[in-house]
Design an enzyme around this catalytic site. Sequence first.
Site, mmCIF file in Angstrom:
data_model
loop_
_atom_site.group_PDB
_atom_site.id
_atom_site.type_symbol
_atom_site.label_atom_id
_atom_site.label_comp_id
_atom_site.label_asym_id
_atom_site.label_seq_id
_atom_site.Cartn_x
_atom_site.Cartn_y
_atom_site.Cartn_z
ATOM 1 N N ASP A 128 0.799 -1.230 0.000
ATOM 2 C CA ASP A 128 0.000 0.000 0.000
ATOM 3 C C ASP A 128 0.830 1.278 0.000
ATOM 4 O OD1 ASP A 128 -2.881 -0.910 0.252
ATOM 5 O OD2 ASP A 128 -1.975 -2.014 1.909
ATOM 6 N N HIS A 168 -12.016 6.695 3.845
ATOM 7 C CA HIS A 168 -11.459 7.962 4.335
ATOM 8 C C HIS A 168 -12.409 9.108 4.027
ATOM 9 C CE1 HIS A 168 -7.307 5.969 3.729
ATOM 10 N NE2 HIS A 168 -7.487 6.096 5.039
ATOM 11 N N CYS A 173 -4.802 9.987 -3.105
ATOM 12 C CA CYS A 173 -3.985 9.014 -2.365
ATOM 13 C C CYS A 173 -2.560 8.888 -2.904
ATOM 14 C CB CYS A 173 -4.613 7.623 -2.431
ATOM 15 S SG CYS A 173 -6.201 7.466 -1.665
#
Length: 394
Positions: free
Chosen positions: A202, A306, A389
């Site tokens: 990630d 999120h 992100c």
Amino acid sequence: MITPWSRRLTASFFAALATALVAYAVTVLAFFLVDSASSLSLQTLLPLTENFALPALVLLIVAFIAGLIDAFASWWGALITGLVGGLLGAATGGLSVARGDVVQILDQVVAFYFLFIVAATVTSALLGRRVWRTWVARPATRGRVAFVRIPSAKLAEGIVTNQPRVLVDAEAADKQWDDYVSALTGAGWQIVEIAAADDQPDAVFVEDAAVVLSPSIAVLTRPGAEGRRVEVAAVGDRLRENGFTLYELEAPGTLDGGDVLVVGETVYVGRSGRTDADGIRQLREVVAMAGLDLTVVAVPVPSALHLKTIATALPDGTVLVSGELEPGVFERALRVPAGESANVVPLDERTVLVPASAPGTAGLVADLGYTVVKIDLSEFEKLEGSATCLSIRS
């Protein structure tokens, strides 16, 4: 707090110099003001003022060392610094006078050492701390910078929380990441790559590891997913190398960068499955410690990974929202078409990057007068990733 050493050295020196000079000047001025009421002559006073130079030097050294360990970051630390420096300086000066030729007027000089201690304490807490904080917070000389991290070879093993796992095409992901970086570069962003981490699936979602609060201040987060906490160190190294003063969140609090949306002077923080109440509390403390004129507002995050999964801001501060999030949370907000992503990246004041999977959102943004850049991010969306992100922008 972690501050680049070059900036910390400079900030500490100037804070110490300002504190020592003012304390010295106040004491010497008081010495001369009482001359008319004393039996001391000007010729006697001039050499006596030299007795305050040594205490001032000791104070400078103590304050400089205190600055290096961030004592000036809090008012009480600066207060203690001035008190300790004043006491040590006065003691050193007193010993020097007692051993010199002016021992006969020692009693007249001692009172001014007390004044020196008071002046050192007050000046350190008020002026010294202000100088230190101003210099530490001074923005580094740089333009717009985007920190990115190349996808891991194990990207397909990334964490999936709110949707079924789908096979990820690693080759397609690499191309999409290149296109994303090219869009940033084309809009004038300087790209800084963080060291690759093939063992961290990630890590490409670099936004979760840090939050930029100003051109020179950032917060290293403590991700809610325990396995992602190892990603933070390398991100911190690159931010520090680029002149950021860093604050760190501590256990047990958790905070993901994807939950932090800065709009003007307001910092919206999502209370999600990845960010808890203690993480939000610590972020408020960082804002206060750093002396930033920002307001932290907590926002409950319903049914999303999120806050930025369902809310991001356009260049003019208008917040795009989706899903169950109420637009009324924000000062100015627009809901995107049903089923569309609200996650966009402002590239400049006129241009906005929108995922290709959100044509309705792209149409809405274009209708507001912005130029839209569409990028296919489908492989990252399979892992609940989004446009914000993939970079930390400052």
